[in-house]
Design a protein around this motif. Structure first.
Motif, PDB file in Angstrom:
ATOM      1  N   ASP A 116       3.526  -8.140   9.109  1.00 28.87           N
ATOM      2  CA  ASP A 116       2.711  -7.211   8.337  1.00 28.87           C
ATOM      3  C   ASP A 116       3.538  -6.187   7.556  1.00 28.87           C
ATOM      4  O   ASP A 116       2.986  -5.248   6.982  1.00 28.87           O
ATOM      5  CB  ASP A 116       1.745  -6.470   9.262  1.00 28.87           C
ATOM      6  CG  ASP A 116       0.742  -7.420   9.904  1.00 28.87           C
ATOM      7  OD1 ASP A 116       0.359  -8.403   9.246  1.00 28.87           O
ATOM      8  OD2 ASP A 116       0.348  -7.173  11.062  1.00 28.87           O
ATOM      9  N   HIS A 117       4.846  -6.363   7.548  1.00 28.20           N
ATOM     10  CA  HIS A 117       5.734  -5.427   6.877  1.00 28.20           C
ATOM     11  C   HIS A 117       6.668  -6.204   5.959  1.00 28.20           C
ATOM     12  O   HIS A 117       7.027  -7.349   6.243  1.00 28.20           O
ATOM     13  CB  HIS A 117       6.527  -4.608   7.896  1.00 28.20           C
ATOM     14  CG  HIS A 117       5.636  -3.911   8.883  1.00 28.20           C
ATOM     15  ND1 HIS A 117       5.184  -2.620   8.711  1.00 28.20           N
ATOM     16  CD2 HIS A 117       5.071  -4.358  10.038  1.00 28.20           C
ATOM     17  CE1 HIS A 117       4.386  -2.298   9.717  1.00 28.20           C
ATOM     18  NE2 HIS A 117       4.307  -3.334  10.540  1.00 28.20           N
ATOM     19  N   SER A 142       4.530  -1.005   3.624  1.00 27.68           N
ATOM     20  CA  SER A 142       3.499  -1.149   4.645  1.00 27.68           C
ATOM     21  C   SER A 142       2.247  -1.812   4.080  1.00 27.68           C
ATOM     22  O   SER A 142       1.913  -1.656   2.911  1.00 27.68           O
ATOM     23  CB  SER A 142       3.148   0.236   5.199  1.00 27.68           C
ATOM     24  OG  SER A 142       2.108   0.166   6.148  1.00 27.68           O
ATOM     25  N   LYS A 143       1.561  -2.551   4.953  1.00 24.59           N
ATOM     26  CA  LYS A 143       0.255  -3.143   4.652  1.00 24.59           C
ATOM     27  C   LYS A 143       0.296  -3.994   3.389  1.00 24.59           C
ATOM     28  O   LYS A 143      -0.512  -3.811   2.489  1.00 24.59           O
ATOM     29  CB  LYS A 143      -0.813  -2.049   4.560  1.00 24.59           C
ATOM     30  CG  LYS A 143      -1.037  -1.282   5.856  1.00 24.59           C
ATOM     31  CD  LYS A 143      -2.101  -0.224   5.716  1.00 24.59           C
ATOM     32  CE  LYS A 143      -3.480  -0.836   5.521  1.00 24.59           C
ATOM     33  NZ  LYS A 143      -4.553   0.179   5.485  1.00 24.59           N
ATOM     34  N   TRP A 144       1.238  -4.928   3.336  1.00 24.33           N
ATOM     35  CA  TRP A 144       1.234  -5.862   2.209  1.00 24.33           C
ATOM     36  C   TRP A 144       0.245  -6.972   2.505  1.00 24.33           C
ATOM     37  O   TRP A 144      -0.209  -7.158   3.640  1.00 24.33           O
ATOM     38  CB  TRP A 144       2.644  -6.403   1.952  1.00 24.33           C
ATOM     39  CG  TRP A 144       3.217  -7.343   2.981  1.00 24.33           C
ATOM     40  CD1 TRP A 144       3.351  -7.123   4.316  1.00 24.33           C
ATOM     41  CD2 TRP A 144       3.749  -8.653   2.746  1.00 24.33           C
ATOM     42  NE1 TRP A 144       3.932  -8.202   4.934  1.00 24.33           N
ATOM     43  CE2 TRP A 144       4.186  -9.160   3.996  1.00 24.33           C
ATOM     44  CE3 TRP A 144       3.894  -9.447   1.611  1.00 24.33           C
ATOM     45  CZ2 TRP A 144       4.762 -10.433   4.132  1.00 24.33           C
ATOM     46  CZ3 TRP A 144       4.470 -10.705   1.759  1.00 24.33           C
ATOM     47  CH2 TRP A 144       4.897 -11.171   2.990  1.00 24.33           C
ATOM     48  N   SER A 145      -0.092  -7.744   1.492  1.00 21.05           N
ATOM     49  CA  SER A 145      -1.115  -8.787   1.632  1.00 21.05           C
ATOM     50  C   SER A 145      -0.583 -10.040   2.317  1.00 21.05           C
ATOM     51  O   SER A 145      -1.329 -10.991   2.517  1.00 21.05           O
ATOM     52  CB  SER A 145      -1.659  -9.163   0.256  1.00 21.05           C
ATOM     53  OG  SER A 145      -0.643  -9.760  -0.534  1.00 21.05           O
ATOM     54  N   GLU A 154       0.103   0.363  13.515  1.00 25.79           N
ATOM     55  CA  GLU A 154      -0.166  -0.301  12.243  1.00 25.79           C
ATOM     56  C   GLU A 154       0.942  -0.033  11.234  1.00 25.79           C
ATOM     57  O   GLU A 154       1.335  -0.920  10.474  1.00 25.79           O
ATOM     58  CB  GLU A 154      -1.505   0.193  11.683  1.00 25.79           C
ATOM     59  CG  GLU A 154      -1.865  -0.403  10.325  1.00 25.79           C
ATOM     60  CD  GLU A 154      -3.135   0.203   9.759  1.00 25.79           C
ATOM     61  OE1 GLU A 154      -3.736  -0.434   8.877  1.00 25.79           O
ATOM     62  OE2 GLU A 154      -3.524   1.309  10.190  1.00 25.79           O
ATOM     63  N   HIS A 155       1.470   1.182  11.236  1.00 23.08           N
ATOM     64  CA  HIS A 155       2.473   1.560  10.254  1.00 23.08           C
ATOM     65  C   HIS A 155       3.899   1.244  10.693  1.00 23.08           C
ATOM     66  O   HIS A 155       4.790   1.113   9.854  1.00 23.08           O
ATOM     67  CB  HIS A 155       2.362   3.055   9.941  1.00 23.08           C
ATOM     68  CG  HIS A 155       1.105   3.407   9.220  1.00 23.08           C
ATOM     69  ND1 HIS A 155       0.481   4.639   9.351  1.00 23.08           N
ATOM     70  CD2 HIS A 155       0.327   2.693   8.367  1.00 23.08           C
ATOM     71  CE1 HIS A 155      -0.604   4.661   8.601  1.00 23.08           C
ATOM     72  NE2 HIS A 155      -0.724   3.490   7.999  1.00 23.08           N
ATOM     73  N   GLN A 186       0.802  -1.218   0.000  1.00 22.92           N
ATOM     74  CA  GLN A 186       0.000   0.000   0.000  1.00 22.92           C
ATOM     75  C   GLN A 186       0.839   1.273   0.000  1.00 22.92           C
ATOM     76  O   GLN A 186       0.419   2.295  -0.532  1.00 22.92           O
ATOM     77  CB  GLN A 186      -0.933   0.001   1.212  1.00 22.92           C
ATOM     78  CG  GLN A 186      -1.892  -1.174   1.246  1.00 22.92           C
ATOM     79  CD  GLN A 186      -2.780  -1.244   0.020  1.00 22.92           C
ATOM     80  OE1 GLN A 186      -3.363  -0.251  -0.391  1.00 22.92           O
ATOM     81  NE2 GLN A 186      -2.865  -2.425  -0.591  1.00 22.92           N
TER      82      GLN A 186
END
Length: 334
Positions: A278-279, A252-255, A310-311, A213
């Motif tokens: 998540d990174h 950030s926010k990869w699947s 989250e980030h 993202q």
């Protein structure tokens, strides 16, 4: 900025170690072999080097033409130097990538990691990769590797929290599976992150596919400055050449699914990760044969970074608390 320099595609044939005889030599070296753990399931092989930071030395497929490597295999000199950075992959505990100036504030104190490795200005990849791991339960296709850190107050820059880490490495279902876990053995909260650092064969035709993202832009010390858009985000979604940009960046926010493809060889390798991996780090430097696509739980310098959980990622493990998550790499030949 290293992350915005476009580069033309160039040949990687000289660096293609897919079936190199040089890479095969250490597989048959009895001195090196005595230090290794080799797992097998069908035609797949995973070779572990417990005394080299609990690293993976090779992941390959046995073929009539010789070993077909799915990760960049270790060179003989990597064993001589006991250098995880020249292995196929190695574990990251208790944080991933760099910590600015090797220090951060936590729980009212300054954690000073300076001096733990004079090669690096910033603390790098935690400490588990710098120590041998112990071999535990083992079968033909699986092995447990263990590492326990006991802080040494007399050692400059030592990680000041006691913890235990484990890797369960297994070949099953036509894939390599690594389950990573850690438990805080200290009597106080411990900041924490983990990941794995796989290197892939890099050729002129290699493509990286990942749904991400945003990208953490970085300064000249490869430390994050801000999270935002970048052409690499769209390129990764479409299938990015490692030669497209000069990258050593967090996404950030990869699947939690990424595929490394070699279309000219009609094969690909898909990596999957559980939360909280998540990174994603993509290390694809210009004019260099290296390529890493790394699943991690925290961004670079997460203990100092300004941003939402989250980030930024990472977590705090309470005394006695344990965390566990799994990774897998599935090869496919057309």
């Amino acid at each position: 900025m290293r992350d915005v320099s476009l580069n033309p595609a160039r040949s990687r044939a000289a660096h293609d170690v897919t079936r190199s005889a040089t890479q095969r030599s250490w597989l048959d070296d009895p001195v090196i072999a005595a230090r290794l753990v080799t797992l097998s399931a069908g035609a797949l092989r995973a070779v572990l080097a417990p005394d080299v930071g609990g690293a993976l030395a090779a992941f390959y497929e046995v073929t009539p033409e010789g070993p077909l490597h799915w990760l960049r295999p270790a060179l003989p000199e990597a064993f001589e130097a006991r250098d995880p950075l020249r292995m196929a992959s190695f574990p990251l505990f208790p944080y991933c990538n760099r910590i600015r100036d090797a220090r951060f504030a936590f729980d009212g104190a300054t954690i000073d990691l300076a001096g733990n490795d004079p090669r690096f200005a910033h603390a790098l990849h935690g400490n588990a990769w710098r120590h041998p791991w112990r071999v535990g339960a083992r079968s033909e296709s699986a092995v447990d590797l263990h590492f326990e850190h006991e802080p040494d107050a007399s050692a400059t820059g030592d990680w000041p929290f006691r913890y235990r880490a484990r890797q369960r490495i297994e070949l099953r279902g036509g894939a390599l599976h690594i389950t990573m876990s850690a438990r805080n053995l200290a009597g106080r909260p411990m900041p924490f992150g983990m990941g794995h650092h796989p290197y892939y064969p890099r050729t002129a035709s290699t493509r990286i596919h990942a749904d991400v993202q945003a990208m953490w832009h970085a300064d000249t010390d490869v430390l994050p400055t801000h999270l935002g858009p970048h052409p690499a985000v769209d390129a990764l979604r479409a299938g990015m050449s490692p030669d497209a940009f000069d990258l050593d960046n967090n996404f950030s926010k990869w699947s939690r699914v990424a595929t490394i493809a070699w279309p000219d060889e009609r094969r690909n390798l898909t990596m999957r990760a559980d939360a909280p991996f998540d990174h994603l780090v993509v290390f694809a430097p210009a004019n260099d044969p290296q390529l890493c696509v790394e699943p991690v739980t925290n961004t670079t310098d997460c203990f100092n970074a300004v941003g939402t959980q989250e980030h930024v990622g990472g977590c705090v493990l309470q005394p006695g608390e344990e965390i566990e998550a799994a990774l897998s790499w599935t090869p496919l030949r057309e």
